[in-house]
Design a protein around this motif. Structure first.
Motif, PDB file in Angstrom:
ATOM      1  N   LEU A   3       0.804  -1.015  -0.002  1.00 13.98           N
ATOM      2  CA  LEU A   3      -0.041  -0.088   0.023  1.00 13.98           C
ATOM      3  C   LEU A   3       1.059   1.214  -0.019  1.00 13.98           C
ATOM      4  CD1 LEU A   3      -2.679   1.585   0.151  1.00 13.98           C
ATOM      5  CD2 LEU A   3      -2.621   1.101   2.585  1.00 13.98           C
ATOM      6  N   GLY A   4       1.904   1.201   0.817  1.00 17.94           N
ATOM      7  CA  GLY A   4       2.784   2.334   1.013  1.00 17.94           C
ATOM      8  C   GLY A   4       3.533   2.581  -0.419  1.00 17.94           C
ATOM      9  N   PHE A   5       3.968   1.361  -1.012  1.00 20.15           N
ATOM     10  CA  PHE A   5       4.333   1.647  -2.486  1.00 20.15           C
ATOM     11  C   PHE A   5       3.522   2.018  -3.547  1.00 20.15           C
ATOM     12  CE2 PHE A   5       5.212  -0.918  -6.608  1.00 20.15           C
ATOM     13  CZ  PHE A   5       6.502  -0.149  -7.035  1.00 20.15           C
ATOM     14  N   VAL A   6       2.456   1.757  -3.443  1.00 21.53           N
ATOM     15  CA  VAL A   6       1.533   2.255  -4.421  1.00 21.53           C
ATOM     16  C   VAL A   6       1.230   3.574  -4.008  1.00 21.53           C
ATOM     17  CG1 VAL A   6      -1.113   2.188  -5.238  1.00 21.53           C
ATOM     18  CG2 VAL A   6       0.351  -0.004  -4.691  1.00 21.53           C
ATOM     19  N   LEU A   7       0.812   4.210  -3.032  1.00 23.74           N
ATOM     20  CA  LEU A   7       0.752   5.534  -2.809  1.00 23.74           C
ATOM     21  C   LEU A   7       1.964   6.437  -3.181  1.00 23.74           C
ATOM     22  CD1 LEU A   7      -1.076   5.156   0.767  1.00 23.74           C
ATOM     23  CD2 LEU A   7      -1.947   6.006  -1.443  1.00 23.74           C
ATOM     24  N   SER A   8       3.078   6.058  -2.841  1.00 21.60           N
ATOM     25  CA  SER A   8       4.112   6.978  -2.993  1.00 21.60           C
ATOM     26  C   SER A   8       4.678   6.856  -4.633  1.00 21.60           C
ATOM     27  CB  SER A   8       5.510   6.548  -1.984  1.00 21.60           C
ATOM     28  OG  SER A   8       5.833   4.933  -2.452  1.00 21.60           O
ATOM     29  N   ALA A   9       4.349   5.608  -5.179  1.00 19.93           N
ATOM     30  CA  ALA A   9       4.889   5.331  -6.593  1.00 19.93           C
ATOM     31  C   ALA A   9       4.040   6.171  -7.420  1.00 19.93           C
ATOM     32  CB  ALA A   9       4.949   4.132  -6.965  1.00 19.93           C
ATOM     33  N   ALA A  68      -1.969  15.024  -3.674  1.00 20.54           N
ATOM     34  CA  ALA A  68      -2.816  14.251  -2.691  1.00 20.54           C
ATOM     35  C   ALA A  68      -2.345  12.924  -2.196  1.00 20.54           C
ATOM     36  CB  ALA A  68      -4.258  14.209  -3.204  1.00 20.54           C
ATOM     37  N   LEU A  69      -1.914  12.035  -3.339  1.00 15.56           N
ATOM     38  CA  LEU A  69      -1.368  10.706  -3.001  1.00 15.56           C
ATOM     39  C   LEU A  69      -0.223  10.788  -1.947  1.00 15.56           C
ATOM     40  CD1 LEU A  69      -2.153   9.339  -6.525  1.00 15.56           C
ATOM     41  CD2 LEU A  69      -3.394   8.823  -4.454  1.00 15.56           C
ATOM     42  N   LEU A  70       0.514  11.836  -2.397  1.00 15.50           N
ATOM     43  CA  LEU A  70       1.947  11.771  -1.491  1.00 15.50           C
ATOM     44  C   LEU A  70       1.763  12.284  -0.088  1.00 15.50           C
ATOM     45  CD1 LEU A  70       4.435  13.635  -3.990  1.00 15.50           C
ATOM     46  CD2 LEU A  70       4.427  11.236  -3.123  1.00 15.50           C
ATOM     47  N   VAL A  86       2.138  10.190   3.553  1.00 14.57           N
ATOM     48  CA  VAL A  86       3.080  10.872   4.654  1.00 14.57           C
ATOM     49  C   VAL A  86       2.249  10.392   5.949  1.00 14.57           C
ATOM     50  CG1 VAL A  86       3.546  12.768   5.820  1.00 14.57           C
ATOM     51  CG2 VAL A  86       4.179  12.496   3.450  1.00 14.57           C
ATOM     52  N   LEU A  87       0.832  10.635   5.722  1.00 14.35           N
ATOM     53  CA  LEU A  87       0.047  10.229   6.868  1.00 14.35           C
ATOM     54  C   LEU A  87       0.124   8.817   7.287  1.00 14.35           C
ATOM     55  CD1 LEU A  87      -2.984  12.655   5.957  1.00 14.35           C
ATOM     56  CD2 LEU A  87      -1.145  13.106   7.776  1.00 14.35           C
ATOM     57  N   TYR A  88      -0.056   7.995   6.458  1.00 13.82           N
ATOM     58  CA  TYR A  88      -0.021   6.546   6.333  1.00 13.82           C
ATOM     59  C   TYR A  88       1.556   6.041   6.983  1.00 13.82           C
ATOM     60  CZ  TYR A  88       0.683   1.699   4.567  1.00 13.82           C
ATOM     61  OH  TYR A  88       1.231   0.416   4.490  1.00 13.82           O
ATOM     62  N   ALA A  89       2.310   6.413   6.551  1.00 12.45           N
ATOM     63  CA  ALA A  89       3.794   6.092   6.915  1.00 12.45           C
ATOM     64  C   ALA A  89       3.877   6.348   8.499  1.00 12.45           C
ATOM     65  CB  ALA A  89       4.924   6.639   6.121  1.00 12.45           C
ATOM     66  N   ARG A  90       3.538   7.297   8.734  1.00 15.90           N
ATOM     67  CA  ARG A  90       3.461   7.681  10.298  1.00 15.90           C
ATOM     68  C   ARG A  90       2.752   6.440  11.241  1.00 15.90           C
ATOM     69  NH1 ARG A  90       1.669  13.985  10.637  1.00 15.90           N
ATOM     70  NH2 ARG A  90       3.479  14.950   9.433  1.00 15.90           N
ATOM     71  N   ARG A  91       2.061   5.693  10.656  1.00 15.18           N
ATOM     72  CA  ARG A  91       1.295   4.656  11.525  1.00 15.18           C
ATOM     73  C   ARG A  91       1.672   3.219  11.241  1.00 15.18           C
ATOM     74  NH1 ARG A  91      -2.962   8.127   9.890  1.00 15.18           N
ATOM     75  NH2 ARG A  91      -3.724   6.537   8.639  1.00 15.18           N
ATOM     76  N   VAL A  92       2.719   3.200  10.360  1.00 15.32           N
ATOM     77  CA  VAL A  92       3.136   1.916  10.162  1.00 15.32           C
ATOM     78  C   VAL A  92       4.459   1.721  10.514  1.00 15.32           C
ATOM     79  CG1 VAL A  92       3.834   0.455   7.820  1.00 15.32           C
ATOM     80  CG2 VAL A  92       1.861   2.124   7.811  1.00 15.32           C
TER      81      VAL A  92
END
Length: 467
Positions: A198-204, A236-238, A242-248
């Motif tokens: 999920l992080g890969f798809v969002l960041s990429a 928006a995806l980036l 950022v918000l997602y990576a804080r919780r993983v």
């Protein structure tokens, strides 16, 4: 005997693959004006081809380690060479800008897997007693690529045909695959863990849409509204990442490492610097050919002067860092590099070629010192257990900043050209672009200024001791 041969041949195979990639990257920028006319577009539009390659690199670098552990380093390395070759053949066969940009993206995917996995192969294949010598082999492509690439690309473009630039990668790649099968073991980690898909798809997807949208601003391919929409969605995806990576616990790109002051200064301040320097390989050959009327070969012979300046500076970098320290060097040198870039905008028809060559030679000194300082400082306070994740974060941000440099310089050049109302690009259109990207290099100064005065002193003294 076989062990000694492996310690020599394995780094050499990886170095040759890196050399192929480095030469390809420097060859194309010299050929852009001729290539653009053949594809029916103005040369500025071809910034898309450079940006597409950088996007391919930046998107896939974070997962290369996991892929190598999951499928085996030899399998991934030879597949990466094959992907790079396929992209090269697609470039050679392209008859439109769309297909050429897609081909460059494919090349970027191959490059993203080829270089980092090559380093992993060396780390796992070479005895520790031979590791320093093995890593020295990898400096050769980085130094020789910018020397060989511009004049080679200029010669092929001027006297043969630009399509041959990409064909020469095929025999080199086939030979590399053969050597890989023969000499490189298929090492892997038994339990590489779970990839943060999920992080890969969002960041990429976020980085790709933002960079692509920015590259299309002001162009002829899509409307301004469409390119702006791509930028907004990408941002928006980036932000979502950022918000997602804080919780993983283990995100694909761990941005929490940026809290370390030395790493933050190296990556964020260094990225602002790289925006300025990333524009030069695109902007300078274009200015020499379109602005000053040089052939591609002449422009390439002048452009490579900066590589000689870079090589010379590397022999002095450790002494300079020991004498003045990282903080002072990064601040003063950024200002000097920004000034050197801005001076390129003063070239005009009739400027003696030897004067241009000497200025470009001097312009290679400062980026070399800055990159040496930034790359060394990045790991000054990183725990050894976090080096892999820190490398992923630094590599992605660095590649994207280089692509931003190309994009921003192209946008400023387009604006300058339209405001001055010239029917075609002339030398006076270039000085605003060189000035703006030079200022970006100077923007890194406020960030590095926050560093403690003794930041990296232990590393500087150690590098002097090993010199």
């Amino acid at each position: 005997m076989l062990r000694a041969l492996g310690a020599f041949i394995v780094p050499l195979i990886v170095a040759c693959a890196m050399f192929m990639e480095n030469v390809d990257g420097t060859v194309i920028v010299t050929s852009l004006p001729v290539l653009a006319r053949d594809l029916g577009h103005d040369p500025i539009t071809l910034k898309l081809a450079v940006t597409a390659y950088v996007i391919g690199l930046g998107v896939f670098i974070p997962i290369c380690g996991w892929v190598a552990d999951r499928f085996g380093s030899r399998n991934v390395f030879r597949t990466a060479i094959g992907i790079f070759m396929a992209g090269s053949l697609l470039c050679a066969a392209s008859t439109s800008l769309d297909t050429f940009v897609l081909a460059r993206f494919v090349q970027g995917i191959g490059g993203a897997l080829m270089v980092p996995v090559g380093r992993i192969i060396i780390f796992r294949s070479v005895p520790k007693s031979e590791f320093i010598r093995a890593m020295n082999y990898l400096t050769v492509p980085a130094l020789l690529g910018p020397v060989v690439g511009p004049p080679l690309g200029g010669f092929i473009t001027t006297y043969l045909h630009w399509r041959l630039i990409f064909v020469i990668n095929v025999p080199i790649g086939l030979f590399g695959i053969w050597l890989t099968n023969k000499y490189i073991a298929n090492t892997r980690e038994p339990h590489p863990g779970r990839l943060d898909w999920l992080g890969f798809v969002l960041s990429a997807s976020g980085a790709s849409l933002f960079m692509l949208g920015l590259s299309l601003v002001g162009g002829e391919l899509v409307s301004t509204r469409e390119s702006a929409g791509m930028c907004v969605i990408g941002m928006a995806l980036l932000l979502a990442y950022v918000l997602y990576a804080r919780r993983v616990a283990l995100p694909v790109l761990d941005l929490r490492l940026l809290r370390i002051p030395s790493f933050h200064a190296s990556v964020i301040g260094g990225s602002l610097f790289r925006i300025g320097l990333g524009a030069v390989p695109f902007l300078l050959p274009l200015a020499l050919q379109e602005g000053l009327g040089m052939t591609a070969f002449r422009a390439g012979a002048i452009t490579c002067a900066s590589a000689f300046g870079s090589i010379f500076m590397k022999t002095m970098a450790s002494r300079i860092l020991e004498r003045f320290g990282f903080r002072t060097v990064l601040m003063v040198n950024a200002a000097c590099a920004g000034l050197a870039i801005a001076v390129y905008g003063l070239f005009f028809p009739g400027t003696p070629h030897w004067v241009i060559w000497c200025i470009v030679l001097a312009g290679g000194f400062f980026p070399s010192l800055q990159f040496t300082s930034l790359n060394t400082l990045a790991y000054a306070d990183i725990p050894s257990s976090e080096v892999g994740r820190a490398t992923s974060v630094a590599s992605v941000i660095q590649q994207m900043s280089l692509g931003l440099g190309v994009t921003i310089s192209g946008i400023v050049l387009q604006i300058s050209h339209r405001l001055q109302g010239h029917p075609k690009i002339v030398f006076s259109d270039f000085w605003p672009a060189f000035l703006v990207v030079g200022l970006f290099s100077c923007l890194s100064i406020p960030i590095t200024r926050r560093l403690p005065r003794d930041a990296g002193d232990e590393i500087a003294r150690g590098s002097r001791g090993r010199a």
